[in-house]
Every structure is written in C-alpha cells, then in structure tokens.
Scaffold this motif. Structure first.
Motif, PDB file in Angstrom:
ATOM      1  N   PRO A   1     -17.464  -0.400  -5.048  1.00 32.84           N
ATOM      2  CA  PRO A   1     -16.317   0.435  -5.420  1.00 32.84           C
ATOM      3  C   PRO A   1     -15.112  -0.457  -5.712  1.00 32.84           C
ATOM      4  O   PRO A   1     -15.037  -1.594  -5.256  1.00 32.84           O
ATOM      5  CB  PRO A   1     -16.077   1.309  -4.187  1.00 32.84           C
ATOM      6  CG  PRO A   1     -16.827   0.684  -3.081  1.00 32.84           C
ATOM      7  CD  PRO A   1     -17.885  -0.192  -3.671  1.00 32.84           C
TER       8      PRO A   1
ATOM      9  N   SER B   1     -14.412   2.948 -16.126  1.00 28.81           N
ATOM     10  CA  SER B   1     -13.984   2.683 -14.756  1.00 28.81           C
ATOM     11  C   SER B   1     -13.022   3.786 -14.315  1.00 28.81           C
ATOM     12  O   SER B   1     -12.705   4.685 -15.090  1.00 28.81           O
ATOM     13  CB  SER B   1     -13.295   1.314 -14.667  1.00 28.81           C
ATOM     14  OG  SER B   1     -13.076   0.944 -13.323  1.00 28.81           O
ATOM     15  N   THR B   2     -12.565   3.674 -13.086  1.00 29.42           N
ATOM     16  CA  THR B   2     -11.546   4.591 -12.595  1.00 29.42           C
ATOM     17  C   THR B   2     -10.255   4.321 -13.364  1.00 29.42           C
ATOM     18  O   THR B   2     -10.108   3.262 -13.984  1.00 29.42           O
ATOM     19  CB  THR B   2     -11.307   4.360 -11.097  1.00 29.42           C
ATOM     20  OG1 THR B   2     -10.795   3.029 -10.916  1.00 29.42           O
ATOM     21  CG2 THR B   2     -12.566   4.552 -10.276  1.00 29.42           C
TER      22      THR B   2
ATOM     23  N   SER C   1     -13.620   7.238 -15.498  1.00 32.84           N
ATOM     24  CA  SER C   1     -14.733   7.799 -14.732  1.00 32.84           C
ATOM     25  C   SER C   1     -14.463   7.576 -13.250  1.00 32.84           C
ATOM     26  O   SER C   1     -13.962   6.523 -12.865  1.00 32.84           O
ATOM     27  CB  SER C   1     -16.047   7.113 -15.111  1.00 32.84           C
ATOM     28  OG  SER C   1     -17.077   7.518 -14.247  1.00 32.84           O
ATOM     29  N   GLN C   2     -14.807   8.532 -12.443  1.00 30.13           N
ATOM     30  CA  GLN C   2     -14.673   8.363 -10.993  1.00 30.13           C
ATOM     31  C   GLN C   2     -15.943   7.794 -10.379  1.00 30.13           C
ATOM     32  O   GLN C   2     -15.947   7.372  -9.236  1.00 30.13           O
ATOM     33  CB  GLN C   2     -14.328   9.705 -10.326  1.00 30.13           C
ATOM     34  CG  GLN C   2     -12.960  10.226 -10.703  1.00 30.13           C
ATOM     35  CD  GLN C   2     -11.837   9.257 -10.352  1.00 30.13           C
ATOM     36  OE1 GLN C   2     -11.822   8.622  -9.309  1.00 30.13           O
ATOM     37  NE2 GLN C   2     -10.879   9.130 -11.270  1.00 30.13           N
ATOM     38  N   THR C   3     -17.035   7.764 -11.141  1.00 28.39           N
ATOM     39  CA  THR C   3     -18.309   7.325 -10.563  1.00 28.39           C
ATOM     40  C   THR C   3     -18.882   6.062 -11.190  1.00 28.39           C
ATOM     41  O   THR C   3     -19.518   5.275 -10.507  1.00 28.39           O
ATOM     42  CB  THR C   3     -19.363   8.445 -10.674  1.00 28.39           C
ATOM     43  OG1 THR C   3     -19.467   8.836 -12.038  1.00 28.39           O
ATOM     44  CG2 THR C   3     -18.971   9.643  -9.828  1.00 28.39           C
ATOM     45  N   GLY C   4     -18.695   5.855 -12.489  1.00 28.31           N
ATOM     46  CA  GLY C   4     -19.313   4.705 -13.151  1.00 28.31           C
ATOM     47  C   GLY C   4     -18.327   3.588 -13.393  1.00 28.31           C
ATOM     48  O   GLY C   4     -17.194   3.833 -13.795  1.00 28.31           O
ATOM     49  N   ARG C   5     -18.756   2.357 -13.154  1.00 31.14           N
ATOM     50  CA  ARG C   5     -17.931   1.178 -13.444  1.00 31.14           C
ATOM     51  C   ARG C   5     -18.808   0.189 -14.186  1.00 31.14           C
ATOM     52  O   ARG C   5     -19.693  -0.427 -13.604  1.00 31.14           O
ATOM     53  CB  ARG C   5     -17.397   0.560 -12.152  1.00 31.14           C
ATOM     54  CG  ARG C   5     -16.426   1.456 -11.417  1.00 31.14           C
ATOM     55  CD  ARG C   5     -15.908   0.799 -10.150  1.00 31.14           C
ATOM     56  NE  ARG C   5     -15.179  -0.422 -10.467  1.00 31.14           N
ATOM     57  CZ  ARG C   5     -15.272  -1.544  -9.753  1.00 31.14           C
ATOM     58  NH1 ARG C   5     -16.053  -1.616  -8.703  1.00 31.14           N
ATOM     59  NH2 ARG C   5     -14.588  -2.622 -10.100  1.00 31.14           N
TER      60      ARG C   5
END
Length: 135
Positions: A103, A53-54, A84-88
């Motif tokens: 998001p 995650s972020t 990660s900035q893209t995957g959660r």
C-alpha cells in the motif's frame, strides 16, 4: 508482505532454472529504486504510459515524472493517469508493467514492486474500465 515474499521466491526459482537469469521479471525494493525504474521505463516508452494509483500516489508519480513531460510529449508518448483506491501500477507501451506490491502507506524503504514483460497482463490492466450498463 506475503505476496512480495511469494513472488520473490518464485523469481529465485526462475533464476536457478535459467542459470541465474530471469529475463521477464524483476523485483525492486525501496521507493527510491522503484521510482528510478519508473523514470527509466518512461525514457524507453515509445507510444503510451498508463499510471494507476490513489490520488496521493498519482500526485507523487506526476511530480517524479514532471522532468520528463516535455521529452515524452516531443516523442509523442501519451501519459494517462487513472485514480484507483485498489490498483497501483504503471504500464509502458502496452507490454511492460510495474506492479506496486505494498500500500502507498508502506515505509518507503520496505516498498516493493515487480517489473514484468507481459503484454497479456498489460493489455488487461490497460483497458479502460466501462461501468456496466443497466438493461
């Protein structure tokens, strides 16, 4: 929003084809319900967990799992946190995964996640990412 709606309609079609039961996927709504499922999956984990995650999302998930850390350690479950900035997503024992569909900034009441039994996808997402080496 459109991804969640498409997945929801796909799940509804699967349920009707299977007589009302979709055993390999569950759509969750609301951050409270999603985190409750995250804790349940942590309780069932036997070997490992990967949380991606972020940085803010990782802090939230670490806080939610803090009450489980001792129990997970006693069971020998290794928990890996990946920024990660893209995957959660969260992966449990390399076979179940929880994909966050919104998001992090989404309204907690409207947040959605998909819980899947998919060893193939879990293995793909769970692989460590190695930067490409220059020749």
């Amino acid at each position: 929003k459109s991804i969640a709606l498409a997945l929801s309609s796909t799940l509804e079609a699967a349920r009707s084809e299977r007589g009302g039961v979709a055993e390999d996927a569950v759509l969750l709504s609301g951050r409270h319900n999603i985190y409750a499922q995250l804790l349940q999956e942590a309780d069932k984990a036997k070997d490992n967990m990967v949380i991606c995650s972020t940085p803010e999302g990782l802090r939230q998930k670490q806080a939610a799992l803090s009450s489980k850390n001792d129990k997970l350690a006693r069971k020998g479950v290794k928990v890996h946190y990946r920024p990660s900035q893209t995957g959660r997503y969260a992966i449990f024992d390399d076979k179940r995964l929880l994909l966050f569909l919104n998001p992090l900034s989404a309204d907690p009441k409207n947040e959605r996640a998909l819980l899947l039994d998919s060893p193939f996808l879990a293995a793909h997402l769970g692989r460590p990412r190695n930067p490409l080496k220059k020749p």
